[in-house]
Design a protein around this motif. Structure first.
Motif, mmCIF file in Angstrom:
data_model
loop_
_atom_site.group_PDB
_atom_site.id
_atom_site.type_symbol
_atom_site.label_atom_id
_atom_site.label_comp_id
_atom_site.label_asym_id
_atom_site.label_seq_id
_atom_site.Cartn_x
_atom_site.Cartn_y
_atom_site.Cartn_z
ATOM 1 N N ALA A 88 0.828 -1.213 0.000
ATOM 2 C CA ALA A 88 0.000 0.000 0.000
ATOM 3 C C ALA A 88 0.864 1.265 0.000
ATOM 4 N N LYS A 89 1.961 1.257 0.734
ATOM 5 C CA LYS A 89 2.818 2.451 0.810
ATOM 6 C C LYS A 89 3.467 2.749 -0.549
ATOM 7 N N VAL B 155 2.076 1.995 -3.512
ATOM 8 C CA VAL B 155 1.017 2.470 -4.406
ATOM 9 C C VAL B 155 0.778 3.968 -4.226
ATOM 10 N N ARG B 156 1.046 4.497 -3.044
ATOM 11 C CA ARG B 156 0.798 5.929 -2.762
ATOM 12 C C ARG B 156 1.941 6.835 -3.205
ATOM 13 N N GLN C 266 -1.343 0.614 -10.843
ATOM 14 C CA GLN C 266 -2.069 0.897 -9.602
ATOM 15 C C GLN C 266 -1.536 2.169 -8.933
ATOM 16 N N THR C 267 -0.224 2.378 -9.021
ATOM 17 C CA THR C 267 0.374 3.607 -8.493
ATOM 18 C C THR C 267 -0.175 4.832 -9.222
ATOM 19 N N ALA D 77 -3.887 5.395 -8.239
ATOM 20 C CA ALA D 77 -4.019 5.926 -6.875
ATOM 21 C C ALA D 77 -3.789 7.427 -6.827
ATOM 22 N N MET E 165 -10.374 0.207 -6.588
ATOM 23 C CA MET E 165 -9.400 1.038 -5.888
ATOM 24 C C MET E 165 -10.068 2.243 -5.231
ATOM 25 N N ASP F 158 -12.016 0.892 -2.151
ATOM 26 C CA ASP F 158 -11.114 0.494 -1.068
ATOM 27 C C ASP F 158 -10.402 1.681 -0.416
ATOM 28 N N ILE G 254 -8.057 3.429 -1.750
ATOM 29 C CA ILE G 254 -6.683 3.570 -2.239
ATOM 30 C C ILE G 254 -6.588 4.735 -3.217
#
Length: 263
Positions: free
Chosen positions: A106-107, A109-110, A139-140, A143, A172, A175, A177
């Motif tokens: 998750a970190k 992706v942000r 996904q990055t 996001a 996404m 969720d 994200i």
């Protein structure tokens, strides 16, 4: 700053062509734009600079999303010389493939969102050219984005690929994200109007996705490849199909920008 990810599930659909066509339209319309090349193939970088990147790239930015790194990675594009607005690029190289995990943390992706929050340059529009997959780099991008523009071709695998890409964007957002992310729609590219197969597949896409299939549909025209091969903006290309292509990308950009009104 309005951030749009240009993505697809499979290669060969002209995702980079659509990114560069939109970038040319934005420059022509006086919109300050940043292109981020997240595709390890680096085709947007090659199309905008005329040569591979040599300095800081997007892999460096994602590894160290500090203000100094972000600002130093941004390079002006020769297309914008003499124009009233500017077009800049964060280049892509093969090094970003090392960050394209199928199951990113998750970190990670942000990180693009964090990096863009730290830049000091000002832009009206950011176009992110994603890899042809739905792994970590895409996904990055999603996001960090306000909209997801899925590029498709009118082929046999188009329906499944488009459906998976749109579902990922929705998941996404749900969720948390990608809290700002909304599907912009499907840009159908490389359409041959005389092909019965293409006519059938385009009708199939419209039946399944309705208004998410964006107009105009981008027809397959040699001018798009010729402009990119010469590393010149489409709006300066003087070939036979140039006028029709510029009109189509101007109209597609209007659809992109008009989507800012919806949340």
């Amino acid at each position: 700053m309005f951030i749009v990810s240009v993505c697809s599930l499979k290669g060969g659909v002209g995702k980079t062509s659509v990114t560069l066509g939109l970038a040319s339209a934005a420059l022509h319309q006086g919109i300050n734009t940043l292109v981020i090349d997240l595709d390890p193939q680096g085709d947007s970088t090659l199309g905008l600079l005329g040569e591979p990147a040599t300095g800081l790239d997007i892999a460096e930015v994602l590894s160290s999303p500090r203000t100094e790194t972000v600002d130093r990675s941004i390079v002006p594009v020769p297309w914008s010389e003499g124009e009233s607005s500017h077009l800049d690029l964060i280049p892509g190289t093969g090094r970003s493939a090392l960050l394209d995990s199928p199951a990113p943390a998750a970190k990670d992706v942000r990180r693009l969102r964090e990096a863009l929050d730290k830049r000091t340059h000002q832009y009206d529009l950011v176009l992110v050219d994603c890899p042809p997959s739905l792994n970590g780099l895409t996904q990055t991008a999603l996001a960090a984005s306000d909209r997801a523009l899925v590029v498709s071709e009118p082929g046999f695998f188009a329906v499944t690929a488009a459906d998976r890409a749109l579902k990922l964007a929705s998941e996404m957002r749900e969720d948390g994200i990608a809290p700002r992310l909304m599907p912009l729609g499907l840009a159908v590219n490389r359409y041959r109007p005389r092909s019965v197969e293409h006519q059938y597949r385009l009708a199939e896409l419209r039946d399944l996705f309705g208004d998410l299939v964006l107009e105009p549909v981008i027809e397959e025209r040699v001018g798009l490849q010729q402009a990119q091969g010469g590393a010149v903006p489409l709006h300066r290309y003087e070939g036979a199909s140039g006028k029709r292509l510029t009109e189509d990308f101007d109209a597609l950009l209007r659809r992109v920008l008009d989507s800012r009104q919806h949340s």
